[in-house]
Design a protein around this motif. Sequence first.
Motif, PDB file in Angstrom:
ATOM      1  N   LEU A 379       0.806  -1.211   0.000  1.00 47.02           N
ATOM      2  CA  LEU A 379       0.000   0.000   0.000  1.00 47.02           C
ATOM      3  C   LEU A 379       0.843   1.267   0.000  1.00 47.02           C
ATOM      4  CD1 LEU A 379      -2.512  -1.212   2.710  1.00 47.02           C
ATOM      5  CD2 LEU A 379      -2.990  -1.016   0.291  1.00 47.02           C
ATOM      6  N   THR A 380       1.955   1.249   0.682  1.00 43.57           N
ATOM      7  CA  THR A 380       2.727   2.481   0.862  1.00 43.57           C
ATOM      8  C   THR A 380       4.116   2.429   0.274  1.00 43.57           C
ATOM      9  OG1 THR A 380       3.691   1.799   2.985  1.00 43.57           O
ATOM     10  CG2 THR A 380       1.509   2.817   3.048  1.00 43.57           C
ATOM     11  N   GLY A 381       4.607   1.253  -0.098  1.00 42.58           N
ATOM     12  CA  GLY A 381       5.969   1.137  -0.578  1.00 42.58           C
ATOM     13  C   GLY A 381       6.997   1.041   0.537  1.00 42.58           C
ATOM     14  N   GLU A 382       6.548   1.142   1.804  1.00 44.46           N
ATOM     15  CA  GLU A 382       7.459   1.062   2.947  1.00 44.46           C
ATOM     16  C   GLU A 382       7.702  -0.407   3.288  1.00 44.46           C
ATOM     17  OE1 GLU A 382       9.976   1.458   5.665  1.00 44.46           O
ATOM     18  OE2 GLU A 382       9.194   3.327   4.839  1.00 44.46           O
ATOM     19  N   ALA A 745      -1.660  14.664  -3.471  1.00 47.66           N
ATOM     20  CA  ALA A 745      -2.292  14.621  -2.146  1.00 47.66           C
ATOM     21  C   ALA A 745      -1.529  13.642  -1.273  1.00 47.66           C
ATOM     22  CB  ALA A 745      -3.755  14.197  -2.252  1.00 47.66           C
ATOM     23  N   MET A 746      -1.323  14.024  -0.011  1.00 45.77           N
ATOM     24  CA  MET A 746      -0.676  13.120   0.932  1.00 45.77           C
ATOM     25  C   MET A 746      -1.572  11.913   1.158  1.00 45.77           C
ATOM     26  SD  MET A 746       2.052  14.824   1.387  1.00 45.77           S
ATOM     27  CE  MET A 746       2.803  13.786   2.639  1.00 45.77           C
ATOM     28  N   GLY A 747      -0.976  10.738   1.214  1.00 46.50           N
ATOM     29  CA  GLY A 747      -1.763   9.515   1.369  1.00 46.50           C
ATOM     30  C   GLY A 747      -2.526   9.459   2.663  1.00 46.50           C
ATOM     31  N   SER A 748      -2.064  10.200   3.671  1.00 45.77           N
ATOM     32  CA  SER A 748      -2.762  10.210   4.955  1.00 45.77           C
ATOM     33  C   SER A 748      -3.810  11.306   5.026  1.00 45.77           C
ATOM     34  CB  SER A 748      -1.746  10.427   6.089  1.00 45.77           C
ATOM     35  OG  SER A 748      -1.006  11.627   5.866  1.00 45.77           O
ATOM     36  N   GLY A 749      -4.007  12.035   3.935  1.00 41.48           N
ATOM     37  CA  GLY A 749      -4.923  13.160   3.927  1.00 41.48           C
ATOM     38  C   GLY A 749      -6.363  12.746   3.739  1.00 41.48           C
ATOM     39  N   ALA A 750      -7.227  13.755   3.647  1.00 48.64           N
ATOM     40  CA  ALA A 750      -8.657  13.484   3.513  1.00 48.64           C
ATOM     41  C   ALA A 750      -8.957  12.825   2.178  1.00 48.64           C
ATOM     42  CB  ALA A 750      -9.432  14.800   3.630  1.00 48.64           C
ATOM     43  N   ALA A 751      -9.947  11.937   2.189  1.00 47.53           N
ATOM     44  CA  ALA A 751     -10.299  11.214   0.972  1.00 47.53           C
ATOM     45  C   ALA A 751     -10.721  12.159  -0.139  1.00 47.53           C
ATOM     46  CB  ALA A 751     -11.423  10.220   1.280  1.00 47.53           C
ATOM     47  N   LEU A 752     -11.388  13.246   0.199  1.00 44.29           N
ATOM     48  CA  LEU A 752     -11.831  14.198  -0.819  1.00 44.29           C
ATOM     49  C   LEU A 752     -10.643  14.836  -1.516  1.00 44.29           C
ATOM     50  CD1 LEU A 752     -14.182  15.631  -2.186  1.00 44.29           C
ATOM     51  CD2 LEU A 752     -14.125  17.344  -0.377  1.00 44.29           C
ATOM     52  N   LEU A 762       1.058   7.560  -1.428  1.00 41.19           N
ATOM     53  CA  LEU A 762       0.614   6.493  -0.531  1.00 41.19           C
ATOM     54  C   LEU A 762       1.585   6.275   0.614  1.00 41.19           C
ATOM     55  CD1 LEU A 762      -0.456   3.878  -3.227  1.00 41.19           C
ATOM     56  CD2 LEU A 762      -1.888   5.586  -2.124  1.00 41.19           C
ATOM     57  N   ASN A 763       2.857   6.525   0.377  1.00 42.28           N
ATOM     58  CA  ASN A 763       3.845   6.299   1.425  1.00 42.28           C
ATOM     59  C   ASN A 763       3.871   7.402   2.467  1.00 42.28           C
ATOM     60  OD1 ASN A 763       5.114   8.391   0.050  1.00 42.28           O
ATOM     61  ND2 ASN A 763       6.588   7.041  -0.967  1.00 42.28           N
ATOM     62  N   GLY A 764       3.110   8.477   2.251  1.00 41.95           N
ATOM     63  CA  GLY A 764       3.047   9.561   3.214  1.00 41.95           C
ATOM     64  C   GLY A 764       4.333  10.359   3.341  1.00 41.95           C
ATOM     65  N   GLN A 765       5.259  10.206   2.418  1.00 43.10           N
ATOM     66  CA  GLN A 765       6.530  10.913   2.468  1.00 43.10           C
ATOM     67  C   GLN A 765       6.502  12.103   1.521  1.00 43.10           C
ATOM     68  OE1 GLN A 765       9.653   8.107   1.669  1.00 43.10           O
ATOM     69  NE2 GLN A 765       9.100   6.766   3.367  1.00 43.10           N
ATOM     70  N   LEU A 766       6.789  13.280   2.065  1.00 42.50           N
ATOM     71  CA  LEU A 766       6.746  14.486   1.257  1.00 42.50           C
ATOM     72  C   LEU A 766       7.789  14.460   0.151  1.00 42.50           C
ATOM     73  CD1 LEU A 766       5.409  17.270   0.922  1.00 42.50           C
ATOM     74  CD2 LEU A 766       7.146  18.189   2.453  1.00 42.50           C
TER      75      LEU A 766
END
Length: 832
Positions: A379-382, A745-752, A762-766
Motif C-alpha cells: 500500500l505504501t511502498g514502505e 495529495a498526501m496519502g494520509s490526507g482526507a479522501a476528498l 501512498l507512502n506519506g513521504q513528502l
Amino acid sequence: MNAVLAAAPSAVPQQDPCCFHCGLPAAPNAQWTVAIDGAPRQMCCPGCAAVAQAIVDAGQSSWYATRDGYAATASGADALPAELALYRNDDPRFALDATDCEAVLLVDGIRCAACVWLIEHRLLQMPGVVQAEMNIATGRLRVRWRKDGCEAADVLRALHAIGYPAWPYDAARHSRQLQQSSKALGRRLFVAGLSMMQVMMYVAPAYLADDAVNRGTLDDGMAALMQWASLLLTLPAICYSATPFFRGAWSSLRARALGMDVPVALGIAAAFGASVIATWRGQGDVYYDSVTMFIFLLLCSRWLELAARRKAASALERMQHGLPASASLLAGWPTARIATVVDAAALKAGDVIAVKPGEAFAADGDIIEGSTSADLSLLTGESAPQAMAAGATVPGGAINAGNAVLLRVTRAAGDSTLAGLLKLVEKAGSSKPAMAMWADRVASIFVAALLLLAAGAWLWWHWADPGRAWPVAIAVLVVSCPCALSLATPSALAAATDRLLAQGILVVQPHVLETLHRATHIVFDKTGTLTEGKPAVRHVSRMGPGAGPDNRAALHIAAALEANSAHPIARAISAAAESRIAARWTAMDVREMPGQGLEGFVCGQRYRLGNAAFVAAIAGNDMGEPDDGAVPERCGGGLTTVYLGTNGAWLACFYICDALRADAQRTVDDFLKQGKQVVLLSGDRDRLARQVANQLGITMVQGDCLPQQKVDYVRQLQRGGAVVAMVGDGINDAAVLRSADVSFAMGSGAALAQAHADAVLLNGQLHAVADSAHCAGRAMGVIRQNLAWAMLYNATAIPAAALGWLNPWLSGVGMALSSAVVVINALRLRKA
C-alpha cells in the motif's frame, strides 16, 4: 461497422413485426425505431437500433436498399458471447451516477495506434457514448455512456463487430489473457524460427553459387528443387506464424482504417507472392529467406512488447492479488471462537475475523485482541513492518507479519483502502497523455503516407529497372516502423508509473509526469503537508527551585487535568502521557477557563495548567527560568508554551508545536536546486505560515487563505504563464488541487483531497513529490530519445529502401530492431 454489414449485402423484403436491421422477430411492445430514408423502422433491441443509427449517421443508409440479406445476428461470425450479451446498465460494475455508466474494459488484439484510433472512433459514433479512452500499454479501455443511449452489451457488441473482443476488466482474466498471449506468441515464434533456419539451409547454396569463386556450381534443376523446398518450409510461417498480421490487416481494412498490420501484411504477401510466381515460372528472384526472417524478427519485437506490457502491469497485479479471496469469520465471538471460512467479499462492518501470521488482512478494521506487526509495502511502498497493538487500525491488503490477531471489520472488502486504490489505479491505466495522443495521430497518418510512398517507389523502379521494382516496394513496406512511433510514449510512461507505484506513489491522471516536468511553481500547503498535521509535546522543562515533580510526573499531572478536554493541545498532552507513562491519575473538580487554561485537584493538590498569566495567579510572579529552555527544533506550526503550577510554585513548561516533516527541508531544497519557484500557501495565521517559510527558505508565502483564496492565488500564477504543481492535504485543499495544473495529495490526507488530486503519495513521504519530479525528468528524456530514434530511423531507412540500398531481409532486421530499441529503452525507467 463494416463487419456488421458484411453479412447482408442486398435488399430483402421486410415483414413486420421483424427487425428491419437483423430480421429477428421484434416484440409487439418494442419501442426501438430508427428513421431510415425518412421512414421509421422497427428494431428488435437497442443494439440493432444503435448500429442502424450509426449506419444512417455515417451516410450509408443506401445499404438497406441494396442488401439481399439481413445483418449478422448473434449466430453470425461476429457474434457476441452469450455471457457478455447479458450485461445491462443496472450492473453495479457499470454504475457511475443517475444518468451515466462507466466501465473499464479489457480489449484483446491491440497492435498499434491505428487500433486505438479505430476503437475510440467507432465507440464515439454510438448513440449515448460520451467518452472512450484506450491505453495501448495496458490494453484497457475506459468507456462512459448515457443510460438512455445504449446498454453495456451494445458497447461490447460494437467492439466485437470490428474485431476486438472485450470484457469487463478483471485481474484474473487479464493475467490469463497475458499468459495465453505469451504462449501463443511463443508457439508462433518457434515455428517462424524453425522455418527461417530450415529455409536458410536451402538458400545458402544459391548464395554461394552466385559468388565469383563458386559461380556456376549449382545447376538449374538443383536450384529449382531448393526453391520448391524453401516454398514448402515457408508455408508454416505464412499460414500459422504470420496469421496475426493478416488478421489485423483484414480487420483494419474491413473497418476502413489503416493499421500497422497493413504494410506488414502487404510486405509479407508481396514478397511471398512474388517468390511463388518466380518458383512456378522457374525464373526471377525469390525471397523466402527474407519472408521467414521478417516474420521471425517481427514476432521477436512483439514478444518484447508483450513482456514490457506485463512488466508495466506488474505492480497493479500485485495490488489486485493483495486482498485474499476468503477470511476466517468468528461469527459467535466473544462467546465462541469457532472460525468459519467465508468469502472475503461477504464481510461487513462489525464482523470479527481471525488473521493468522503470513495472511493478508481481508478488510479494513481495528485489532481487538493480540498484537503483531503489519507489512504495508503493498500500500505504501514502505518495506519495514509496523507494530500494531490492540486498538490499532489496519488497512485491508496489509500482511500480518507477526502474531495471530483478531480484527473487527470497519469497512467491507469492496470499500477497503486497497480496493479504493485499485479503482484509482484502473482509472490511471485507461487514459493517455497529450504526447501519446500526438504520437497516435502521427502514426495513423504515417501508415497512409507509407503506402503511397511504396506505390510511388514501385512505379519509378518499374520504369527505371523493372527487375528491382518488387524488391524495392517490399523493402519500403517492411522497413517502416510505425509501431516504434506509437509505442515510444506509452511504453515509457507505463514503465515510469509502474516504478512510482512500487515506491508508494500512485499516478492517477495520465498527464502527471509531463506536466510535473514542465512545472515552474511548486505550491505547498502547510498543515499536514510541510508539517505533520498534529500538535505534539516536543519538550518538557522543569521550573523553579526545590524538589518538585520531575518531567514525567509533571506530564502525568497535566494529562489528568486535560483528560476530558477536546482541545488540540489537550490531545497532544494526553498522547505524550500515553506514550511515556503507564499509570493514570485522576483529576477532580476540573474547571476550564476559556482562553486561559484549566484548574483542578490531583491527589488533593490544586494545580493550574495554561498560559503564564493564568498560572501566575497561584504560583506567584517569580516564574524563574526553565532548567532547559532550548526551543525544540523543527517546530513548523509555531511554538506554544503551556505552564503547570501549584500553590506558590512553578512546576513545568511544555513546548507544543506542529513539527515539520523530517523530509520537508530536503524536499524544498531539492526543488530550489532544480530552479523551481517554491510557494507556501496556507489557511493558518500569516505569522505562523511565515515562520515555517523562513525556516525552510521559502520566499513566496501567503497565510490566512480561505479555500477560494487559494484557488484565486493559483489561477493568478497561471495567468502569468506559470505551470503550477500543488501539494496539499485536507478537505479544504480539494478545490485548489483541482485547479492546479498537476496536484499531489498526501496519502494520509482526507479522501476528498485524494479524489481530486492527480497523484497520491501512498507512502506519506513528502519527498516523494521530488522523487516524482526526478522520475518525470527521466521519463521525458526517454520519451524524447524514443521519438527521436523512431523518427530518425524512419527518415533514414525508408528513403534508403526506396532508393534500393536495402534488400527485404535487411529491412526486416531494421524494422524489428527499431521496435526493440524503443521498448528496451523504456524498460530502463523501471530501475531506481
